[in-house]
Design an enzyme around this catalytic site. Sequence first.
Site, PDB file in Angstrom:
ATOM      1  N   LYS A   1       0.772  -1.167   0.145  1.00 48.56           N
ATOM      2  CA  LYS A   1       0.166  -0.044  -0.053  1.00 48.56           C
ATOM      3  C   LYS A   1       0.938   1.335   0.002  1.00 48.56           C
ATOM      4  O   LYS A   1       0.439   2.172  -0.389  1.00 48.56           O
ATOM      5  CB  LYS A   1      -0.983   0.040   0.789  1.00 48.56           C
ATOM      6  CG  LYS A   1      -0.620   0.433   2.473  1.00 48.56           C
ATOM      7  CD  LYS A   1      -2.219  -0.050   3.156  1.00 48.56           C
ATOM      8  CE  LYS A   1      -1.534   0.135   4.885  1.00 48.56           C
ATOM      9  NZ  LYS A   1      -1.431   1.601   5.277  1.00 48.56           N
TER      10      LYS A   1
ATOM     11  N   GLN B   1       6.376   9.410   5.648  1.00 47.69           N
ATOM     12  CA  GLN B   1       5.263  10.297   5.243  1.00 47.69           C
ATOM     13  C   GLN B   1       5.633  11.924   5.300  1.00 47.69           C
ATOM     14  O   GLN B   1       5.141  12.527   4.385  1.00 47.69           O
ATOM     15  CB  GLN B   1       4.093   9.876   6.313  1.00 47.69           C
ATOM     16  CG  GLN B   1       3.649   8.421   6.161  1.00 47.69           C
ATOM     17  CD  GLN B   1       2.382   8.233   7.017  1.00 47.69           C
ATOM     18  OE1 GLN B   1       2.077   8.882   7.941  1.00 47.69           O
ATOM     19  NE2 GLN B   1       1.906   6.992   6.858  1.00 47.69           N
TER      20      GLN B   1
ATOM     21  N   ASP C   1       6.266  -0.959  11.179  1.00 51.27           N
ATOM     22  CA  ASP C   1       4.771  -1.727  10.913  1.00 51.27           C
ATOM     23  C   ASP C   1       4.634  -3.091  11.464  1.00 51.27           C
ATOM     24  O   ASP C   1       3.498  -3.910  11.582  1.00 51.27           O
ATOM     25  CB  ASP C   1       4.384  -1.747   9.635  1.00 51.27           C
ATOM     26  CG  ASP C   1       3.878  -0.009   9.165  1.00 51.27           C
ATOM     27  OD1 ASP C   1       3.968   0.807  10.197  1.00 51.27           O
ATOM     28  OD2 ASP C   1       4.086   0.279   7.868  1.00 51.27           O
TER      29      ASP C   1
ATOM     30  N   ARG D   1      -0.218   1.198  19.600  1.00 49.60           N
ATOM     31  CA  ARG D   1       0.057  -0.231  19.443  1.00 49.60           C
ATOM     32  C   ARG D   1       0.819  -0.712  20.460  1.00 49.60           C
ATOM     33  O   ARG D   1       0.835  -1.882  20.707  1.00 49.60           O
ATOM     34  CB  ARG D   1       0.835  -0.155  17.761  1.00 49.60           C
ATOM     35  CG  ARG D   1      -0.112  -0.090  16.875  1.00 49.60           C
ATOM     36  CD  ARG D   1       0.573  -0.255  15.543  1.00 49.60           C
ATOM     37  NE  ARG D   1      -0.389  -0.093  14.301  1.00 49.60           N
ATOM     38  CZ  ARG D   1       0.079   0.108  13.066  1.00 49.60           C
ATOM     39  NH1 ARG D   1       1.283   0.248  12.686  1.00 49.60           N
ATOM     40  NH2 ARG D   1      -1.082   0.117  12.132  1.00 49.60           N
TER      41      ARG D   1
ATOM     42  N   ARG E   1      -3.414  -3.707  11.590  1.00 48.48           N
ATOM     43  CA  ARG E   1      -2.366  -4.579  12.037  1.00 48.48           C
ATOM     44  C   ARG E   1      -2.278  -5.270  13.497  1.00 48.48           C
ATOM     45  O   ARG E   1      -2.027  -6.386  13.720  1.00 48.48           O
ATOM     46  CB  ARG E   1      -0.998  -4.021  11.850  1.00 48.48           C
ATOM     47  CG  ARG E   1      -0.718  -3.290  10.556  1.00 48.48           C
ATOM     48  CD  ARG E   1       0.626  -2.843  10.391  1.00 48.48           C
ATOM     49  NE  ARG E   1       0.764  -1.721   9.350  1.00 48.48           N
ATOM     50  CZ  ARG E   1       0.812  -2.145   8.064  1.00 48.48           C
ATOM     51  NH1 ARG E   1       0.785  -3.366   7.694  1.00 48.48           N
ATOM     52  NH2 ARG E   1       0.962  -1.133   7.075  1.00 48.48           N
TER      53      ARG E   1
HETATM   54  C1  S3P Z   1       4.043   4.901   5.565  1.00 45.44           C
HETATM   55  C2  S3P Z   1       5.212   5.324   6.432  1.00 45.44           C
HETATM   56  C3  S3P Z   1       5.099   4.909   7.900  1.00 45.44           C
HETATM   57  C4  S3P Z   1       4.374   3.649   8.192  1.00 45.44           C
HETATM   58  C5  S3P Z   1       3.061   3.735   7.375  1.00 45.44           C
HETATM   59  C6  S3P Z   1       3.166   3.852   5.995  1.00 45.44           C
HETATM   60  C7  S3P Z   1       4.353   5.436   4.224  1.00 45.44           C
HETATM   61  O1  S3P Z   1       4.717   6.039   8.900  1.00 45.44           O
HETATM   62  O2  S3P Z   1       4.042   3.534   9.369  1.00 45.44           O
HETATM   63  O3  S3P Z   1       2.232   2.462   7.683  1.00 45.44           O
HETATM   64  O4  S3P Z   1       3.727   4.875   3.349  1.00 45.44           O
HETATM   65  O5  S3P Z   1       5.053   6.484   3.929  1.00 45.44           O
HETATM   66  P1  S3P Z   1       5.598   7.152   9.142  1.00 45.44           P
HETATM   67  O6  S3P Z   1       5.806   7.937   8.038  1.00 45.44           O
HETATM   68  O7  S3P Z   1       4.470   7.971  10.278  1.00 45.44           O
HETATM   69  O8  S3P Z   1       6.793   6.464  10.041  1.00 45.44           O
END
Ligand code: S3P
Length: 425
Positions: A21, A168, A313, A344, A386
Site C-alpha cells: 500500500k 510520510q 509496522d 500499538r 495490524r
Molecule cells: C508509511 C510510512 C510509515 C508507516 C506507514 C506507511 C508510508 O509511517 O508506518 O504505515 O507509506 O510512507 P511514518 O512515516 O509515520 O513512520
Amino acid sequence: MTRTVSQVRRLEGTVALPADKSVAHRAALFSALAHGESTLNNYPTSADPQSTLGCLRQLGVQAEYSPIGQLFIRGRGHDGLRAPTAPLNCGNSGTTMRLLAGILAGLPFATSLVGDSSLGYRPMTRIARPLQQMGAKIRLTDGHAPVHIDPARTLYGITYRLPVPSAQVKSCVLLAGLKAQSSTIVIEALRSRDHTERMLGLPVKQIQGKRHITSAPHLIPRPATRTLPRDFSTAAFFMVAGSIIPAGELRLPDTGLNPTRTGLLGVLRMMGADVDVARERVVGGEPIGDLTVRPAELRGVTVRGAQVPNLIDEIPILAIAGTLATGRTVIRDARELRVKECDRIHAMVTNLRLLGANIEEFEDGLAITGGRPLAGTDVSSFGDHRIAMAMGVAGLVARGHTTIHGADAASVSFPGFWDVLTSLI
Ligand code: S3P
C-alpha cells in the site's frame, strides 16, 4: 465484526498477497501529477489505497478500472487538479493525508483534509511545521486534522532535518518541493522507507552518515505502467505464522523486498526462523522475491535504534513471535508506535496480557518473556488493521479459541486476510 480463530497444528499453502500500500499510494498520486496516462496493473482494493484514489477523484482526476482490473489514471499535472467541492476524505490513511498535504500546499485553491476518528488523533504538526516554513498556509485544530490549506502565493525551497524518522513527513516535504521556487533538501539520520525518492528518481547523497534527498520543480513524475510489488508488511503476518505453527510450509511469491522495509526478515532470522528467499529480481523499480517459511524454534531478540524504522509496522506481529520464543524479546526506541492507527504498544500489551503472555510495557516499547503458553480469550483490534491481523495469528497458537472484536479492521490493508488464513488451515 468478530472472528474466532482456533489453535492449529499445521499451516500449509501459497498466499496471494495484496500489492504494497505504501507503493500504491505513491503510484496513484504520482500518476495524477504526471502528464499522460499511467496504468497500474494490480492496484489494491483495500481501504487505504482506495482512500487515496477517492481523494484524487474529488480533485478531478480521472481514474478508471479496466474489465480485468487494471487502473488507468489520466494525469494532467499539478495544474490539472481542480478545487474539490467537499473536504477530501482520507479515511483511516495517514499516508493519504500527509502526502496529499504536501501536494496541495502549492496549489492555487483551498482544500480541507479530513479522516476517521483514528486519523483525527494522529499528529499533523509534523507536516504543518515544515510546510509553513516553505510558505504554505496550513491550519490544524490542536495539532490534528482537519487540515485546512489555503492558497500560498509562493512556496520556497527549504533544507529540512527530519525530527522523527518518518517516510510520510519526508514525502510530504519532498512533494511540496515539486512546486517550490528553489530546491528542497530533506535530511534523514535514520533511513525510512524510500519509495518516494525511488519512484520519482530524486537525487540522494550520503553525507556524514545522513541521507540528503533533493526535490525540485523539474523533477515532476512521468506517466508509467507499473506492476506493484506484493506487500512485505502483509507478508510479515504469514512469515511469523509459518514460523510458530509446528508443521507445514507457507509460500509468499513476488513479495516486495525493498531493504528499507525488510527489517523483520533479518530479525526473524536472528531469532532462528527458517525463511528462504528465492528468485530475487527487480519489478517496477522495487526488488521482489519468493519467500518460503517453515516452522522453527525461535529465540528472543533485542530490537532498537536504527533497526526500528525498517520494521515499524511489523512490531505488533514481532511481539507475537516473541511470545513463542525462548528468553526475552525486547523492543525499544519505538515511541512512534503510540501514534499509529492506534497506540500499538498499549494495544499489544493489553491483548497479550489477556492471552496470558508475560509482557512489560515501556514508554517506547515492550519486552516479552517467551515460553508461557497463550490461552484463547476475547481480544480487540482497537480498530487497527495490524492489531487485528496480529491477534488472528496469535489465535492460531493460543489454546482453545480466540475471538477478535473489530476483526474487519484488517480490510484497511488486506480485505482477504481472514479467508486466506482459513484456507491455510
Ligand atoms: C508509511 C510510512 C510509515 C508507516 C506507514 C506507511 C508510508 O509511517 O508506518 O504505515 O507509506 O510512507 P511514518 O512515516 O509515520 O513512520
